[in-house]
Design a protein around this motif. Structure first.
Motif, PDB file in Angstrom:
ATOM      1  N   ASP A   1      -3.132   9.372  -4.660  1.00 52.33           N
ATOM      2  CA  ASP A   1      -3.393   8.329  -5.646  1.00 52.33           C
ATOM      3  C   ASP A   1      -3.169   8.824  -7.070  1.00 52.33           C
ATOM      4  O   ASP A   1      -3.566   8.182  -8.027  1.00 52.33           O
ATOM      5  CB  ASP A   1      -4.821   7.786  -5.505  1.00 52.33           C
ATOM      6  CG  ASP A   1      -5.881   8.875  -5.685  1.00 52.33           C
ATOM      7  OD1 ASP A   1      -5.544   9.939  -6.220  1.00 52.33           O
ATOM      8  OD2 ASP A   1      -7.036   8.647  -5.299  1.00 52.33           O
TER       9      ASP A   1
ATOM     10  N   VAL B   1      -4.409  -1.063  -0.854  1.00 52.80           N
ATOM     11  CA  VAL B   1      -5.001  -2.229  -1.496  1.00 52.80           C
ATOM     12  C   VAL B   1      -5.559  -3.175  -0.440  1.00 52.80           C
ATOM     13  O   VAL B   1      -5.075  -3.239   0.687  1.00 52.80           O
ATOM     14  CB  VAL B   1      -3.973  -2.998  -2.363  1.00 52.80           C
ATOM     15  CG1 VAL B   1      -3.552  -2.181  -3.570  1.00 52.80           C
ATOM     16  CG2 VAL B   1      -2.754  -3.417  -1.542  1.00 52.80           C
TER      17      VAL B   1
ATOM     18  N   ARG C   1      -3.644   4.321 -10.757  1.00 53.55           N
ATOM     19  CA  ARG C   1      -4.014   4.171  -9.354  1.00 53.55           C
ATOM     20  C   ARG C   1      -5.276   4.924  -8.988  1.00 53.55           C
ATOM     21  O   ARG C   1      -5.871   4.678  -7.933  1.00 53.55           O
ATOM     22  CB  ARG C   1      -2.866   4.647  -8.460  1.00 53.55           C
ATOM     23  CG  ARG C   1      -1.792   3.604  -8.298  1.00 53.55           C
ATOM     24  CD  ARG C   1      -0.614   3.990  -7.479  1.00 53.55           C
ATOM     25  NE  ARG C   1      -0.805   5.005  -6.474  1.00 53.55           N
ATOM     26  CZ  ARG C   1       0.147   5.408  -5.647  1.00 53.55           C
ATOM     27  NH1 ARG C   1       1.346   4.852  -5.728  1.00 53.55           N
ATOM     28  NH2 ARG C   1      -0.065   6.352  -4.771  1.00 53.55           N
TER      29      ARG C   1
ATOM     30  N   SER D   1       0.819  -1.208   0.000  1.00 57.02           N
ATOM     31  CA  SER D   1       0.000   0.000   0.000  1.00 57.02           C
ATOM     32  C   SER D   1       0.851   1.256   0.000  1.00 57.02           C
ATOM     33  O   SER D   1       0.516   2.255  -0.652  1.00 57.02           O
ATOM     34  CB  SER D   1      -0.941   0.001   1.211  1.00 57.02           C
ATOM     35  OG  SER D   1      -1.882  -1.055   1.125  1.00 57.02           O
TER      36      SER D   1
ATOM     37  N   ARG E   1      -7.961  -2.834  -5.585  1.00 60.16           N
ATOM     38  CA  ARG E   1      -8.031  -1.402  -5.270  1.00 60.16           C
ATOM     39  C   ARG E   1      -9.430  -0.924  -5.631  1.00 60.16           C
ATOM     40  O   ARG E   1      -9.786  -0.804  -6.803  1.00 60.16           O
ATOM     41  CB  ARG E   1      -6.962  -0.645  -6.051  1.00 60.16           C
ATOM     42  CG  ARG E   1      -6.821   0.809  -5.623  1.00 60.16           C
ATOM     43  CD  ARG E   1      -5.400   1.301  -5.899  1.00 60.16           C
ATOM     44  NE  ARG E   1      -5.304   2.752  -5.867  1.00 60.16           N
ATOM     45  CZ  ARG E   1      -5.235   3.484  -4.756  1.00 60.16           C
ATOM     46  NH1 ARG E   1      -5.257   2.880  -3.573  1.00 60.16           N
ATOM     47  NH2 ARG E   1      -5.137   4.799  -4.812  1.00 60.16           N
TER      48      ARG E   1
ATOM     49  N   SER F   1      -7.473   7.504  -0.063  1.00 59.70           N
ATOM     50  CA  SER F   1      -6.032   7.652  -0.266  1.00 59.70           C
ATOM     51  C   SER F   1      -5.656   9.111  -0.366  1.00 59.70           C
ATOM     52  O   SER F   1      -6.316   9.892  -1.053  1.00 59.70           O
ATOM     53  CB  SER F   1      -5.590   6.917  -1.536  1.00 59.70           C
ATOM     54  OG  SER F   1      -5.851   5.541  -1.438  1.00 59.70           O
TER      55      SER F   1
END
Length: 341
Positions: A89, A43, A123, A37, A78, A86
């Motif tokens: 990202d 994740v 991501r 992560s 994810r 997050s």
């Protein structure tokens, strides 16, 4: 974890190294999730109940990171929930499968990956990545803006494996592998400059696929156009990026430059403006850019007049730069705008 050639040259890569070997068995799954992560974004990880092992090395290439992972079978997921939670990202991952097998699912694509193939994933969007057996990957983790691609261009290449037998794959796969092996041995500027070669090739790949050219053997004119577009992307911030300067740098006539872009149904100036608008739009939505003025963002991407920038931004997206920034701040994880007209 440094490769043999690096060791023989007496170079000691900088960076970080993580291994589950020194972690009690009952904590390995949690530890491995945290390591992955921190490197690839938060994740959910699924691994077998039995003994699990993994190693991860990260080395810097300026703002880009080279990452080597060796691990047992696992699946990483994810989700939108993890993305929303997050803090950072806004990155893209270019991953080469060195050994083992993999399955990648993103953007409505579901692809199986063989050793020697590489693929790209974003991501900022949901992803499922499965390794059914022991594997090794070598990756570049780069800021999204480094690719200088629009959302639609980036989606052309996500979760779409590139075989080493193709012209671009034949260049990218061995180069990325070697680059990750030696990452951390270069001075900062040198490392990032070398990594830019991978970024430029990916940019060419996106534009090639976006054009609908699936033959794998583009014409000489098409290759030249892709090379020129990559050159423009690298120099977007230069306010003196004119058709004359582009033609001179690429050793072609101004007339031929215009002819190349006519095949795309767009002028050189319009293509430059579209790419600049996309970069400004993306930066205005980023949290870390909240303290920059709109004029500063426009200037950073080659606009010399803030008033002109505001006019063309509104014409392209139907709202002012300030309105776009405000709407993105209110909904930072779900905002979207159509590509620039």
């Amino acid at each position: 974890m440094a490769d043999a050639a690096t060791r023989e040259a007496g170079l000691q890569p900088s960076g970080t190294f993580h291994t589950t070997d020194s972690v009690p068995r009952q904590r390995r799954r949690t530890y491995w999730r945290e390591v992955l992560s921190q490197t690839f974004g938060a994740v959910d990880i699924s691994v077998p109940e039995e003994v699990y092992s993994g190693t991860l090395r990260t080395s810097p290439l300026g703002r880009i990171r080279g990452v080597t992972v060796d691990g047992d079978s696992m699946q990483t997921l994810r989700t939108r929930r993890l993305i929303a939670g997050s803090a950072n990202d806004d990155h893209v991952v270019v991953m080469l499968l060195s050994s083992g097998a993999a399955r990648v699912e993103q953007d409505a694509r579901d692809a199986y990956v063989r050793p020697g193939q590489l693929f790209v994933y974003d991501r900022a969007r949901p992803l499922r990545l499965t390794f059914p057996e022991t594997f090794q990957t070598k990756s570049l983790v780069l800021p999204r803006h480094a690719l200088s691609l629009s959302e639609s261009d980036l989606r052309q290449i996500t979760a779409s494996p590139l075989d080493s037998g193709t012209p671009l794959g034949g260049l990218l796969s061995p180069f990325l592998s070697r680059l990750v092996d030696t990452a951390g041995t270069y001075p900062q500027r040198t490392g990032e400059a070398v990594a830019r070669n991978v970024v430029d090739l990916l940019t060419l790949l996106a534009y090639e696929r976006g054009s609908g050219d699936t033959t794998g053997t583009p014409s000489a004119a098409r290759v030249l156009l892709l090379r020129i577009q990559a050159y423009i992307v690298r120099h977007l911030a230069d306010p003196d990026l004119t058709p004359e300067a582009i033609a001179h740098a690429n050793r072609i006539s101004l007339r031929y430059l215009h002819k190349l872009f006519q095949t795309e149904g767009i002028t050189v100036g319009r293509w430059i403006q579209r790419r600049r608008l996309e970069q400004c739009r993306r930066e205005l939505a980023r949290r870390e850019a909240a303290g920059r003025t709109i004029a500063a963002v426009a200037h950073r991407w080659g606009f010399t007049s803030a008033a002109h920038f505001s006019r063309v931004f509104r014409a392209a997206y139907g709202m002012s730069p300030a309105e776009w920034r405000d709407s993105a701040a209110r909904e930072p994880r779900t905002y979207s705008l159509p590509p620039a007209a």
